[in-house]
Design a protein around this motif. Structure first.
Motif, mmCIF file in Angstrom:
data_model
loop_
_atom_site.group_PDB
_atom_site.id
_atom_site.type_symbol
_atom_site.label_atom_id
_atom_site.label_comp_id
_atom_site.label_asym_id
_atom_site.label_seq_id
_atom_site.Cartn_x
_atom_site.Cartn_y
_atom_site.Cartn_z
ATOM 1 N N ARG A 142 38.987 59.071 33.914
ATOM 2 C CA ARG A 142 39.402 60.224 33.109
ATOM 3 C C ARG A 142 39.415 59.883 31.624
ATOM 4 O O ARG A 142 38.992 60.693 30.786
ATOM 5 N N ALA A 143 39.882 58.692 31.269
ATOM 6 C CA ALA A 143 39.906 58.285 29.863
ATOM 7 C C ALA A 143 38.500 58.237 29.287
ATOM 8 O O ALA A 143 38.247 58.684 28.162
ATOM 9 N N ILE A 144 37.563 57.699 30.064
ATOM 10 C CA ILE A 144 36.181 57.594 29.589
ATOM 11 C C ILE A 144 35.564 58.981 29.424
ATOM 12 O O ILE A 144 34.837 59.245 28.462
ATOM 13 N N GLU A 145 35.875 59.888 30.342
ATOM 14 C CA GLU A 145 35.339 61.245 30.241
ATOM 15 C C GLU A 145 35.869 61.943 28.988
ATOM 16 O O GLU A 145 35.129 62.630 28.278
ATOM 17 N N VAL A 146 37.149 61.748 28.696
ATOM 18 C CA VAL A 146 37.722 62.365 27.498
ATOM 19 C C VAL A 146 37.098 61.765 26.245
ATOM 20 O O VAL A 146 36.791 62.484 25.278
ATOM 21 N N ARG A 147 36.873 60.459 26.230
ATOM 22 C CA ARG A 147 36.212 59.847 25.072
ATOM 23 C C ARG A 147 34.805 60.399 24.896
ATOM 24 O O ARG A 147 34.335 60.583 23.771
ATOM 25 N N ALA A 148 34.133 60.665 25.985
ATOM 26 C CA ALA A 148 32.798 61.261 25.893
ATOM 27 C C ALA A 148 32.879 62.681 25.333
ATOM 28 O O ALA A 148 32.039 63.092 24.519
ATOM 29 N N GLN A 149 33.882 63.454 25.765
ATOM 30 C CA GLN A 149 34.069 64.795 25.223
ATOM 31 C C GLN A 149 34.381 64.739 23.732
ATOM 32 O O GLN A 149 33.898 65.566 22.948
ATOM 33 N N VAL A 150 35.147 63.734 23.339
ATOM 34 C CA VAL A 150 35.462 63.529 21.928
ATOM 35 C C VAL A 150 34.193 63.251 21.129
ATOM 36 O O VAL A 150 33.982 63.799 20.035
ATOM 37 N N ARG A 151 33.312 62.409 21.677
ATOM 38 C CA ARG A 151 32.079 62.084 20.963
ATOM 39 C C ARG A 151 31.183 63.309 20.845
ATOM 40 O O ARG A 151 30.522 63.507 19.816
ATOM 41 N N SER A 152 31.150 64.132 21.851
ATOM 42 C CA SER A 152 30.388 65.379 21.769
ATOM 43 C C SER A 152 30.953 66.276 20.667
ATOM 44 O O SER A 152 30.201 66.884 19.903
ATOM 45 N N ALA A 153 32.275 66.332 20.584
ATOM 46 C CA ALA A 153 32.906 67.158 19.554
ATOM 47 C C ALA A 153 32.567 66.664 18.152
ATOM 48 O O ALA A 153 32.361 67.458 17.229
ATOM 49 N N ILE A 154 32.510 65.354 17.984
ATOM 50 C CA ILE A 154 32.153 64.787 16.682
ATOM 51 C C ILE A 154 30.762 65.241 16.267
ATOM 52 O O ILE A 154 30.511 65.570 15.096
ATOM 53 N N ASN A 155 29.848 65.287 17.227
ATOM 54 C CA ASN A 155 28.480 65.705 16.929
ATOM 55 C C ASN A 155 28.354 67.202 16.692
ATOM 56 O O ASN A 155 27.328 67.661 16.195
ATOM 57 N N VAL A 156 29.382 67.957 17.048
ATOM 58 C CA VAL A 156 29.424 69.372 16.698
ATOM 59 C C VAL A 156 30.058 69.558 15.319
ATOM 60 O O VAL A 156 29.563 70.325 14.476
ATOM 61 N N GLY A 157 31.144 68.849 15.065
ATOM 62 C CA GLY A 157 31.904 69.040 13.836
ATOM 63 C C GLY A 157 31.200 68.596 12.573
ATOM 64 O O GLY A 157 31.231 69.290 11.548
ATOM 65 N N PHE A 158 30.533 67.434 12.625
ATOM 66 C CA PHE A 158 29.933 66.891 11.399
ATOM 67 C C PHE A 158 28.868 67.823 10.816
ATOM 68 O O PHE A 158 28.888 68.098 9.607
ATOM 69 N N PRO A 159 27.933 68.344 11.618
ATOM 70 C CA PRO A 159 26.941 69.268 11.038
ATOM 71 C C PRO A 159 27.569 70.530 10.448
ATOM 72 O O PRO A 159 27.067 71.057 9.449
ATOM 73 N N ILE A 160 28.656 71.010 11.047
ATOM 74 C CA ILE A 160 29.339 72.179 10.494
ATOM 75 C C ILE A 160 29.865 71.862 9.096
ATOM 76 O O ILE A 160 29.693 72.645 8.149
ATOM 77 N N GLY A 161 30.499 70.693 8.979
ATOM 78 C CA GLY A 161 30.995 70.285 7.665
ATOM 79 C C GLY A 161 29.877 70.061 6.661
ATOM 80 O O GLY A 161 29.987 70.436 5.486
ATOM 81 N N ALA A 162 28.785 69.460 7.125
ATOM 82 C CA ALA A 162 27.650 69.199 6.230
ATOM 83 C C ALA A 162 27.052 70.505 5.718
ATOM 84 O O ALA A 162 26.660 70.614 4.546
ATOM 85 N N ALA A 163 26.988 71.512 6.579
ATOM 86 C CA ALA A 163 26.460 72.816 6.158
ATOM 87 C C ALA A 163 27.366 73.447 5.103
ATOM 88 O O ALA A 163 26.887 74.020 4.116
#
Length: 418
Positions: A142-163
């Motif tokens: 479960r911890a690893i799955e949450v860390r993976a979800q976190v990494r996916s979120a990072i890849n969503v958030g950064f482009p939004i901020g860059a735009a």
């Protein structure tokens, strides 16, 4: 019908459902969006508005990077000693004030002072958050799955901020930069509030006295070796942010704007696949194989990139997209292997400290990556890509005996990687 079922299954895997996972993911999404705004716009403002020469900005950021590197393990020790959540909240709160100070910077000296202070706290946020995830869930999968979800979120958030940063860059005034730093500071206030709400996860350990500040993780040579090799494999990210753009401009017929297409493709693939891949990497055995797979796949991507010198632009674009697809799968494998190795091979009552050592290994790519990738790709051309491929292949296979030795030392079932 089958597509709809598959999409629902994917959505259910990538998007967290229970409150703690939602908060962890939202925390990373907000922070990465703030980083996207600041990191995209700050080089322009420091050089064009504040008036610091580009070369000196680079020097200042290098000094700040060194400060961040030195702070990784001490901040992890503080997390284990005083409580991971508490230290993470302090780090986000400090960052809110420090980012606001950037708006007052008028000289190179103050730029370096503020940048170093920011790096000290910022470098530890990722490892402290990772330790908090492990402390909260305890359950490996479960911890690893949450860390993976976190990494996916990072890849969503950064482009939004860059735009969003594009708007500030378009305005190009000090007032616009002041808005950027205030927005970035506000983002970190939100992060601190989200971290406060993470319950009692990451409470202080019972260690006291010298043992609490012994930096035992740095003395754990086997773990340090795994962290260093993992960090060097993660150097593949520099290929996307530096190697491919430089190669594209210097050696191909494609337009420089293709770089954006490559980076977007990378982000989309990470968001789509990171959680699904991480679900299969939950043991030391699978972590060792994931690191090996990562090295080999990045090597294959390097070979693909080396063939993109043709005169037909659209063919070059297709080759680059093929390369980024293979490389991103390697990147996802590396992250999955690192998540599991960092959890399974750490000493249980020093989780934050050991995450700090993993962050220390990753930070090496910030120093070595630009030099290695830039000198090989631009200095040697196509043979440079082949050399990079050989390097990543070697790193992938070296990771296996290192993980096996550490697993044996920890009395974790030895990975079978034949």
């Amino acid at each position: 019908m089958g597509v709809a079922v598959a999409m629902r299954a994917w959505f259910g895997a990538v998007v967290p459902r229970e409150p703690a996972a939602i908060r962890f993911t939202l925390l990373s999404l907000v922070q990465s969006a703030g980083n996207g705004v600041f990191l995209t716009s700050s080089p322009f403002f420091f050089t064009s508005v504040v008036g610091i020469p580009p070369s000196r900005v680079g020097v200042g950021l290098t000094i700040a990077g060194l400060c961040g590197l030195l702070a990784c393990v001490p901040m992890g020790i503080a997390g284990d000693r005083f409580g991971t959540r508490r230290v993470l909240v302090v780090a986000f709160t400090a960052l809110a004030g420090l980012f606001a100070l950037y708006g007052l910077v008028t000289s190179f000296l103050w730029f370096v002072v503020v940048a170093c202070a920011v790096a000290v706290f910022e470098s530890s946020c990722g490892s402290l958050a990772a330790a908090l995830v492990y402390s909260h869930y305890r359950d490996n999968a479960r911890a690893i799955e949450v860390r993976a979800q976190v990494r996916s979120a990072i890849n969503v958030g950064f482009p939004i901020g860059a735009a969003a940063a594009g708007v500030a860059i378009g305005v190009g005034t000090r007032t616009a930069f002041t808005v950027v730093v205030i927005a970035t500071a506000a983002v970190h206030v939100v992060c601190a509030l989200l971290a406060i709400g993470l319950g009692r996860a990451g409470t202080p350990t019972t260690r006291r006295g010298p043992a609490a500040v012994s930096q035992a993780a740095l003395k754990d040579v086997r773990f340090v070796a795994v962290a260093v090799v993992n960090g060097l494999i993660q150097m593949n990210e520099v290929i996307l942010t530096l190697g491919v753009p430089l190669w594209l401009v210097a050696s191909t017929s494609a337009a420089p704007s293709v770089t954006a297409v490559v980076l977007i493709a990378n982000s989309v693939l990470v968001v789509a696949l990171q959680v699904l891949f991480s679900r299969r990497v939950t043991t030391v055995d699978t972590a060792a194989r994931a690191l090996r797979r990562a090295g080999v796949l990045v090597a294959v991507a390097c070979l693909i990139y080396s063939t993109s010198q043709g005169p037909v632009a659209w063919v070059v674009v297709l080759i680059l997209l093929a390369g980024v697809t293979v490389q991103t799968i390697g990147e996802i494998s590396q992250a999955s292997g690192a998540f599991t190795a960092a959890f399974e091979l750490a000493v249980p009552d020093r989780i934050a400290e050991y995450q700090g050592v993993m962050a220390l290994g990753v930070a090496l790519r910030q120093f070595l990556g630009p030099v290695v990738v830039g000198s090989l790709v631009i200095g040697l051309g196509r043979p440079g890509w082949w050399a990079l491929g050989a390097l990543f292949t070697g790193l992938g296979f070296v990771a296996v005996p290192l993980v096996r030795a550490l697993a044996r030392h920890r009395a974790v079932p030895e990975p079978r990687v034949g």
